[in-house]
Scaffold this motif. Structure first.
Motif, PDB file in Angstrom:
ATOM      1  N   HIS A   7      -7.274  -5.128   0.585  1.00 29.55           N
ATOM      2  CA  HIS A   7      -5.837  -4.873   0.622  1.00 29.55           C
ATOM      3  C   HIS A   7      -5.069  -5.649  -0.432  1.00 29.55           C
ATOM      4  O   HIS A   7      -3.860  -5.507  -0.510  1.00 29.55           O
ATOM      5  CB  HIS A   7      -5.286  -5.240   2.006  1.00 29.55           C
ATOM      6  N   LYS A   8      -5.707  -6.421  -1.246  1.00 28.60           N
ATOM      7  CA  LYS A   8      -4.994  -7.252  -2.221  1.00 28.60           C
ATOM      8  C   LYS A   8      -4.817  -6.447  -3.507  1.00 28.60           C
ATOM      9  O   LYS A   8      -4.035  -5.508  -3.548  1.00 28.60           O
ATOM     10  CB  LYS A   8      -5.724  -8.582  -2.403  1.00 28.60           C
ATOM     11  N   THR A   9      -5.528  -6.777  -4.563  1.00 31.04           N
ATOM     12  CA  THR A   9      -5.331  -6.021  -5.801  1.00 31.04           C
ATOM     13  C   THR A   9      -5.881  -4.600  -5.736  1.00 31.04           C
ATOM     14  O   THR A   9      -5.568  -3.783  -6.600  1.00 31.04           O
ATOM     15  CB  THR A   9      -5.976  -6.756  -6.996  1.00 31.04           C
ATOM     16  N   ILE A  10      -6.668  -4.272  -4.701  1.00 30.86           N
ATOM     17  CA  ILE A  10      -7.200  -2.911  -4.602  1.00 30.86           C
ATOM     18  C   ILE A  10      -6.260  -1.979  -3.836  1.00 30.86           C
ATOM     19  O   ILE A  10      -6.369  -0.759  -3.899  1.00 30.86           O
ATOM     20  CB  ILE A  10      -8.617  -2.922  -3.972  1.00 30.86           C
ATOM     21  N   ARG A  11      -5.330  -2.503  -3.046  1.00 35.19           N
ATOM     22  CA  ARG A  11      -4.270  -1.735  -2.380  1.00 35.19           C
ATOM     23  C   ARG A  11      -4.793  -0.699  -1.385  1.00 35.19           C
ATOM     24  O   ARG A  11      -4.219   0.373  -1.222  1.00 35.19           O
ATOM     25  CB  ARG A  11      -3.367  -1.027  -3.396  1.00 35.19           C
ATOM     26  N   THR A  58       3.034  -2.982  -8.464  1.00 35.95           N
ATOM     27  CA  THR A  58       3.106  -1.782  -7.641  1.00 35.95           C
ATOM     28  C   THR A  58       4.533  -1.258  -7.600  1.00 35.95           C
ATOM     29  O   THR A  58       4.771  -0.043  -7.618  1.00 35.95           O
ATOM     30  CB  THR A  58       2.611  -2.080  -6.217  1.00 35.95           C
ATOM     31  N   ARG A  59       5.465  -2.158  -7.580  1.00 37.16           N
ATOM     32  CA  ARG A  59       6.871  -1.795  -7.490  1.00 37.16           C
ATOM     33  C   ARG A  59       7.401  -1.208  -8.805  1.00 37.16           C
ATOM     34  O   ARG A  59       8.473  -0.607  -8.834  1.00 37.16           O
ATOM     35  CB  ARG A  59       7.657  -3.037  -7.103  1.00 37.16           C
ATOM     36  N   GLY A  60       6.679  -1.416  -9.906  1.00 33.87           N
ATOM     37  CA  GLY A  60       7.086  -0.848 -11.183  1.00 33.87           C
ATOM     38  C   GLY A  60       7.514  -1.858 -12.217  1.00 33.87           C
ATOM     39  O   GLY A  60       7.956  -1.479 -13.315  1.00 33.87           O
ATOM     40  N   PHE A  61       7.370  -3.153 -11.921  1.00 31.72           N
ATOM     41  CA  PHE A  61       7.783  -4.178 -12.881  1.00 31.72           C
ATOM     42  C   PHE A  61       6.866  -4.184 -14.097  1.00 31.72           C
ATOM     43  O   PHE A  61       5.652  -4.014 -13.976  1.00 31.72           O
ATOM     44  CB  PHE A  61       7.742  -5.557 -12.222  1.00 31.72           C
ATOM     45  N   ASP A  62       7.459  -4.400 -15.272  1.00 34.26           N
ATOM     46  CA  ASP A  62       6.698  -4.579 -16.496  1.00 34.26           C
ATOM     47  C   ASP A  62       6.860  -6.023 -16.976  1.00 34.26           C
ATOM     48  O   ASP A  62       7.422  -6.872 -16.265  1.00 34.26           O
ATOM     49  CB  ASP A  62       7.125  -3.576 -17.569  1.00 34.26           C
ATOM     50  N   ALA A 106     -10.230   4.113   7.708  1.00 36.70           N
ATOM     51  CA  ALA A 106      -9.566   5.272   7.111  1.00 36.70           C
ATOM     52  C   ALA A 106      -8.615   4.835   6.010  1.00 36.70           C
ATOM     53  O   ALA A 106      -8.528   5.475   4.953  1.00 36.70           O
ATOM     54  CB  ALA A 106      -8.815   6.059   8.185  1.00 36.70           C
ATOM     55  N   GLY A 107      -7.879   3.753   6.249  1.00 38.77           N
ATOM     56  CA  GLY A 107      -7.000   3.217   5.212  1.00 38.77           C
ATOM     57  C   GLY A 107      -7.772   2.753   3.988  1.00 38.77           C
ATOM     58  O   GLY A 107      -7.323   2.919   2.847  1.00 38.77           O
ATOM     59  N   VAL A 159       0.843  -1.192   0.000  1.00 40.68           N
ATOM     60  CA  VAL A 159       0.000   0.000   0.000  1.00 40.68           C
ATOM     61  C   VAL A 159       0.878   1.242   0.000  1.00 40.68           C
ATOM     62  O   VAL A 159       2.079   1.189   0.280  1.00 40.68           O
ATOM     63  CB  VAL A 159      -0.949   0.025   1.213  1.00 40.68           C
ATOM     64  N   SER A 160       0.255   2.365  -0.292  1.00 45.57           N
ATOM     65  CA  SER A 160       0.979   3.638  -0.319  1.00 45.57           C
ATOM     66  C   SER A 160       1.293   4.115   1.097  1.00 45.57           C
ATOM     67  O   SER A 160       0.697   3.665   2.084  1.00 45.57           O
ATOM     68  CB  SER A 160       0.140   4.700  -1.033  1.00 45.57           C
ATOM     69  N   GLU A 161       2.206   5.058   1.178  1.00 42.88           N
ATOM     70  CA  GLU A 161       2.518   5.653   2.476  1.00 42.88           C
ATOM     71  C   GLU A 161       1.300   6.402   3.026  1.00 42.88           C
ATOM     72  O   GLU A 161       1.104   6.480   4.242  1.00 42.88           O
ATOM     73  CB  GLU A 161       3.715   6.593   2.347  1.00 42.88           C
TER      74      GLU A 161
END
Length: 415
Positions: free
Chosen positions: A227-231, A369-373, A266-267, A37-39
């Motif tokens: 929290h899975k694919t929806i983050r 999420t990490r940026g992998f293609d 809230a998260g 998840v994001s900060e």
């Protein structure tokens, strides 16, 4: 995020928290149910709302001082309705399993009948496994995927439903790599005069982004993880038509849990807001493209994929045809030593114990999420295969680990 204040109070916990942050930064998370998840989501989940009891629902709380708790929960509900198009949404379940419990309690009586997918074929514990409350309270029978194709046997499901006469049919799965035909399962439920619960725990984000067909408006009830694919913040969600709203809400509170975890809500609100950004659709599309690339490359190496591929975020590898003496647990442990974290998993027609099964399950949500293609995921498939082919070779594992270190440095996560 730092843990300086925790360290002043409790160095042992601070060590564990900092160790976990380093572990996530320095390994590739490929457990299909995990994501990063994001900060902003993490900050919301560590907010002062952790202090607040808010039993009840917005505008109808059993405690005072809930005006901001109401604001947050209403935002989470409104954003969920926009994301999935649901009439009614309950964002209070602490997990996807408790969301399922809420539906069962809303419409079933003890001893009623559940028809769901067998755990070894890709189902979930909360769908009626005897070790879970659902299998202890209700009468459960389970359907299977076709052993040859790996796809859901929809005709067999219909025949089973006609014979068993269930009160509810559960669709949605934890280790099924193909798109689900929710409308066809709804037809079967209608024919059996049964409710239909679609558990989209794994694909909530894919459904929200429109890269997987939605059961909302098709199934009577839709549950999921948040929290899975929806983050979003960790927890569960229930969606249904307005006619079931009161029964669902009462089944969640006070039926199956007390005060909601408002910091988690809230998260959820923050994560749902992020998912409404157009960039999220691109993320979901990339997640699926990455899984296809990962699976295709594993097949090029000679590994067998259940159902011969994937339509979603995960691949399920059956090791028996290519590596009959290698267990999923041996591969899981060797890959973790190399910094790639996935899980051993049962496969259709499993011939080993569930604790040491014949398959591995790998997902791409966290990598994406990490940026992998696709190219990066194909390289990860190469690394996985190297370990699958020699899980006991320390030199191979070390070499793969060195490359994982380079990849995690290139695709940074939490600073």
């Amino acid at each position: 995020m730092t843990y300086d204040t925790v360290r002043e109070t409790d160095p042992a916990v601070a060590d564990a928290l900092e160790g976990e942050r380093a572990r996530q930064n320095d390994t590739l998370a490929m457990i299909a149910s995990e994501n990063h998840v994001s900060e902003a989501v993490m900050e919301a989940q560590s907010s002062e709302l952790t202090n607040k009891y808010a039993e009840g629902y917005p505008g109808e709380r059993y405690y005072g001082g809930c005006e901001y708790a109401d604001d947050v929960e209403e935002l989470a509900i409104e954003r969920a309705q926009e994301l999935w198009g649901a009439d009614h949404v309950n964002v209070q379940p602490h997990s996807g399993s408790q969301a399922n419990m809420g539906v069962y309690l809303a419409v079933l009586d003890p001893g009623d009948k559940i028809l769901s997918l067998d755990l070894t074929h890709g189902g979930h514990l909360s769908h009626g496994h005897p070790a879970n409350f659902a299998g202890q309270v209700y009468e459960v029978e389970q359907y299977e995927v076709d052993a040859e194709t790996g796809y859901i046997d929809y005709e067999g499901l219909a025949d089973h439903a006609e014979e068993f006469d269930p009160d509810i049919i559960v669709s949605g799965y934890s280790a099924y790599p193909r798109e689900v035909d929710f409308e066809r399962i709804q037809e079967t439920a209608d024919a059996a005069d049964a409710y239909h619960l679609a558990d989209i725990a794994h694909i909530t984000g894919l459904v929200a982004a429109g890269v997987h067909e939605s059961p909302v408006g098709v199934a009577d009830f839709v549950t999921g993880s948040t929290h899975k694919t929806i983050r979003a913040g960790r927890g569960g969600i229930i969606m249904c038509e307005e006619e079931y709203a009161d029964d669902v809400d009462a089944a969640v509170f006070p039926g199956s849990q007390g005060g909601p975890l408002m910091h988690n809500v809230a998260g959820k609100a923050v994560g749902f807001g992020e998912a409404l950004d157009p960039e999220f659709e691109a993320y979901a599309e990339q997640t699926v493209a990455n899984a296809k690339a990962l699976g295709d490359r594993l097949q090029e190496h000679g590994l067998d994929l259940v159902s011969d591929g994937t339509d979603n975020h995960l691949v399920l590898v059956d090791l028996r045809p290519s590596h009959p003496d290698t267990t999923g647990k041996a591969v899981e442990e060797a890959l973790e030593d190399a910094g790639i974290v996935l899980n051993a998993n049962t496969v259709p027609g499993e011939t080993r114990s569930a604790f040491n099964p014949s398959g591995i399950r790998a997902g791409t949500p966290a990598l994406t999420t990490r940026g992998f293609d696709e190219d990066a995921c194909r390289e990860v498939a190469d690394l996985i295969y190297d370990v699958v082919d020699a899980p006991g070779d320390e030199d191979v594992v070390a070499k793969v680990g060195d490359r994982v270190d380079e990849l995690t440095d290139e695709y940074t996560l939490y600073e």
